[in-house]
Scaffold this motif. Sequence first.
Motif, mmCIF file in Angstrom:
data_model
loop_
_atom_site.group_PDB
_atom_site.id
_atom_site.type_symbol
_atom_site.label_atom_id
_atom_site.label_comp_id
_atom_site.label_asym_id
_atom_site.label_seq_id
_atom_site.Cartn_x
_atom_site.Cartn_y
_atom_site.Cartn_z
ATOM 1 N N LYS A 93 0.819 -1.210 0.000
ATOM 2 C CA LYS A 93 0.000 0.000 0.000
ATOM 3 C C LYS A 93 0.852 1.258 0.000
ATOM 4 C CE LYS A 93 -3.716 -2.376 2.495
ATOM 5 N NZ LYS A 93 -4.521 -2.434 3.744
ATOM 6 N N ALA A 94 2.083 1.165 0.522
ATOM 7 C CA ALA A 94 2.969 2.327 0.622
ATOM 8 C C ALA A 94 3.827 2.527 -0.621
ATOM 9 C CB ALA A 94 3.881 2.182 1.840
ATOM 10 N N ALA A 95 3.642 1.677 -1.635
ATOM 11 C CA ALA A 95 4.490 1.758 -2.831
ATOM 12 C C ALA A 95 4.436 3.142 -3.467
ATOM 13 C CB ALA A 95 4.073 0.690 -3.839
ATOM 14 N N ALA A 96 3.245 3.736 -3.520
ATOM 15 C CA ALA A 96 3.110 5.059 -4.138
ATOM 16 C C ALA A 96 3.798 6.139 -3.313
ATOM 17 C CB ALA A 96 1.636 5.400 -4.317
ATOM 18 N N LYS A 98 -6.810 13.682 4.508
ATOM 19 C CA LYS A 98 -8.047 13.266 3.839
ATOM 20 C C LYS A 98 -9.222 14.149 4.251
ATOM 21 C CE LYS A 98 -10.946 9.178 3.022
ATOM 22 N NZ LYS A 98 -11.034 7.700 3.200
ATOM 23 N N SER A 99 -9.289 14.527 5.526
ATOM 24 C CA SER A 99 -10.402 15.337 6.023
ATOM 25 C C SER A 99 -10.254 16.813 5.696
ATOM 26 C CB SER A 99 -10.524 15.179 7.543
ATOM 27 O OG SER A 99 -9.450 15.840 8.204
ATOM 28 N N GLY A 100 -9.019 17.228 5.347
ATOM 29 C CA GLY A 100 -8.770 18.642 5.091
ATOM 30 C C GLY A 100 -8.314 19.402 6.314
ATOM 31 N N ALA A 101 -8.184 18.723 7.459
ATOM 32 C CA ALA A 101 -7.695 19.397 8.659
ATOM 33 C C ALA A 101 -6.256 19.856 8.471
ATOM 34 C CB ALA A 101 -7.783 18.461 9.866
ATOM 35 N N VAL A 153 -1.240 17.680 -2.750
ATOM 36 C CA VAL A 153 -0.692 16.395 -3.168
ATOM 37 C C VAL A 153 -1.126 15.293 -2.212
ATOM 38 C CG1 VAL A 153 1.410 15.064 -3.572
ATOM 39 C CG2 VAL A 153 1.270 17.452 -4.339
ATOM 40 N N MET A 154 -0.965 15.554 -0.909
ATOM 41 C CA MET A 154 -1.331 14.540 0.081
ATOM 42 C C MET A 154 -2.827 14.308 0.142
ATOM 43 S SD MET A 154 1.279 13.064 1.132
ATOM 44 C CE MET A 154 0.292 12.045 2.228
ATOM 45 N N LEU A 155 -3.625 15.322 -0.168
ATOM 46 C CA LEU A 155 -5.071 15.134 -0.234
ATOM 47 C C LEU A 155 -5.404 14.080 -1.283
ATOM 48 C CD1 LEU A 155 -8.023 15.884 0.380
ATOM 49 C CD2 LEU A 155 -7.799 17.727 -1.313
ATOM 50 N N GLY A 156 -4.761 14.191 -2.451
ATOM 51 C CA GLY A 156 -4.995 13.213 -3.511
ATOM 52 C C GLY A 156 -4.514 11.822 -3.142
ATOM 53 N N MET A 157 -3.405 11.738 -2.407
ATOM 54 C CA MET A 157 -2.869 10.436 -2.022
ATOM 55 C C MET A 157 -3.707 9.780 -0.925
ATOM 56 S SD MET A 157 -0.260 10.107 -4.024
ATOM 57 C CE MET A 157 0.621 8.721 -3.311
#
Length: 273
Positions: free
Chosen positions: A89-92, A127-130, A135-139
Motif C-alpha cells: 500500500k505504501a508503494a506510491a 483526507k479530512s482537510g484538517a 498532493v497529500m489530499l490526492g494520495m
Amino acid sequence: MSFRLAGTRPAVVNAVALVLALSAGVVLAQNTKAPAAPKAAAPASASTAANPAVASSSAPAAGAPAAAAADDHVMAATKPGDATAGQAKAAACGACHGMDGNSSDAQYPKLAGQHEMYIAHQLHNFKSGARQNPVMLGMATPLADQDMRDIGAYFASKRSLPGVADQALVDRGQKLYRQGDPERGIPACMACHAIDGRGNPGAMYPQLTSQHAQYVEAKLKDFHDGVSWGSEPHAQIMPTIAKKLDQQDIAALASYIEGLHVADNNASVSASP
C-alpha cells in the motif's frame, strides 16, 4: 544518543521540520441518538450556554466540514497495522518519501521509524482537510482507515538514516531542544519529543530523530505564522510555541534535530564530523 556534525556545511536556512506532529480530531456527531429538534428555535439554556462543550458533543459546529470527524473514534474501529500489507500500500509513497521511508529530497519528510498511529492520524488529517496539502489530499483520499494503519506500521518498522548537523548551530539548537528558554516562555522540545528525538507514540508526539533540517525548518516557519493541523487543543501546541521562536532559533533547532539520532548499540557515541 549521538549527533552527526557537518563541519563545513552552511546553516540550513530553508526548511526543516518538526513536525511532524499533532493530531486533529473532534467528537463525531451521533445523529441517530440526537433528540428531536424543536419546531421553533429556542434560546440556549443557561447550563448549555455556560458549557459549550456539551452542545458540541451532540452536533458539529456550524459550518464545520462533515469530514472533521474524531480521528480517535475512527481509528479505534481499525485493527493494528500490518506492516506486510502496508508495504504494498505504501508503494506510491516511495516516489517522495523513499521506499524505506528515508526520502532523498529534503523537502519531503522521512517517515522511517515514525510511529504507526501518528502516520495514520496525519493521513486522516490530509483526507479530512484538517491538514492542507493538495498532493497529500490526492494520495490520502482513496485510503480506508485500515490502509492508513497498515502504511503506518510499514514505515514504523523501518530505521531512519542518521542526518548531520551544522556544527556552528549545534550549541544554540541543543540548548533550545534540551532546556528551552524560560524567559521567553519556550519549553524544551525534549519534554514532548524525548531527549533522543523518538517522540511519544502514546501522546502522538512525532519522532524527530534525523529528520531533514529543511523540512523541519519549513514546518516551524508555518507554525510560527499560525498554521495549525486542526482546531482541537492538541493541534494548537506547536503554533503557540513556534510563534516565540525567531529565524535563528528555527534554523538552529532544525539543524540540531537533523543531527539527532540514537547511536547503534555497538557504535560509540561521537560528536565529531
